[in-house]
Design an enzyme around this catalytic site. Structure first.
Site, PDB file in Angstrom:
ATOM      1  N   ASP A  99      18.374  15.456  76.708  1.00  0.00           N
ATOM      2  CA  ASP A  99      17.934  16.350  75.211  1.00  0.00           C
ATOM      3  C   ASP A  99      16.105  16.940  76.003  1.00  0.00           C
ATOM      4  OD1 ASP A  99      19.862  16.143  74.493  1.00  0.00           O
ATOM      5  OD2 ASP A  99      18.772  15.974  72.115  1.00  0.00           O
ATOM      6  N   LYS A 162      18.211  22.912  70.902  1.00  0.00           N
ATOM      7  CA  LYS A 162      17.099  21.865  68.998  1.00  0.00           C
ATOM      8  C   LYS A 162      16.491  21.828  68.532  1.00  0.00           C
ATOM      9  CE  LYS A 162      16.360  16.843  70.072  1.00  0.00           C
ATOM     10  NZ  LYS A 162      16.316  16.390  70.729  1.00  0.00           N
ATOM     11  N   LYS A 195      21.625  22.078  67.609  1.00  0.00           N
ATOM     12  CA  LYS A 195      20.873  20.564  67.176  1.00  0.00           C
ATOM     13  C   LYS A 195      19.947  20.907  66.089  1.00  0.00           C
ATOM     14  CE  LYS A 195      20.138  15.989  68.525  1.00  0.00           C
ATOM     15  NZ  LYS A 195      19.302  15.127  69.370  1.00  0.00           N
TER      16      LYS A 195
END
Length: 255
Positions: A99, A162, A195
């Site tokens: 991430d 995300k 996300k």
């Protein structure tokens, strides 16, 4: 679509990246996190930790639960050597997912080409791991910047985009999620996922994003290959809902 709370809880459990990214995290904290990842109702999709805890988490979990870790986190500096070092640490320790924070301040300053190059290098270095690009939507000043950050990440080959690090004053919002989901649909990338992260503490919170994802990407996207939630406290409420209890014990972590 309108979703029952229990259905939302089951879906959210299977799409959850159970997260601990506190500055003071210890090995004992990660042991406790991994113990929570398997519930009587099923397992989470992944646990998300600092790079230094990847080996510990991987050893504690079955292969069916992915281990994710953060890179260039949380400030998202335009610092490619730092990001690449984080990615190497994650990969060498047996991590499955990265991430990484998009250099959103650089993007806001108009350094689009530099951000695109950063993302391309990160994508190359992180293969074959799953790459989630955090755009820090709460810090971007407009819907168009959210869309531009999403497009840059998707064009670079991100597997997921995300919303947030969970460390900024504004985390995930339905408005930012809608813009990001629309960019995923417009990209035509059938594998690309979304996300939602930061501030998602209840199943009712998660349900809003599940319904948005179904509306924009279709109900077939409601799986961990296309949809994730990044949270520490959400699991408590998921279990409470599935057990038929009204309220869960509050989570200790604020992520």
């Amino acid at each position: 679509m309108s979703m029952q709370l229990q259905d939302a809880a089951r879906l959210a459990l299977g799409c959850l990246d159970l997260t601990s990214l506190n500055d003071g995290d210890t090995a004992a904290d990660i042991t406790a996190l991994c113990a929570k990842a398997q519930t009587p109702f099923g397992s989470v999709a992944a646990v998300c930790v600092w790079p230094r805890f990847v080996a510990q988490a991987r050893a504690a979990l079955p292969a069916s639960i992915k281990v994710a870790a953060v890179a260039d986190f949380p400030d998202g500096a335009l610092d490619l050597p730092r990001a690449l070092a984080d990615i190497e640490t994650i990969a060498q320790a047996g991590g499955d997912e990265v991430d990484v924070v998009l250099p959103y301040k650089a993007l806001m300053a108009g350094q689009r080409a530099e951000v695109a190059e950063f993302l391309a290098e990160v994508r190359h270095a992180s293969r074959p791991l799953t790459l989630k690009v955090i755009i820090e939507s709460g810090e971007l000043a407009s819907s168009e910047l959210i869309r531009e950050a999403s497009r840059l990440a998707l064009m670079a080959g991100a597997d997921f985009i995300k919303t947030s690090t969970g460390k900024s004053p504004v985390s995930a919002t339905p408005e930012a999620a809608l813009a990001m989901l629309q960019e995923i649909r417009a990209s035509g990338l059938a594998h690309a996922g979304f996300k939602a992260s930061g501030g998602i503490r209840t199943v009712a919170d998660a349900r809003r994003y599940l319904e948005l994802a179904a509306e924009v990407l279709g109900e077939g996207a409601l799986n961990p290959q296309r949809l994730r939630f990044g949270a520490s406290g959400l699991l408590n409420d998921i279990v409470a809902v599935l057990e038929g209890r009204d309220k869960a014990i509050p989570a200790a972590s604020g992520y």
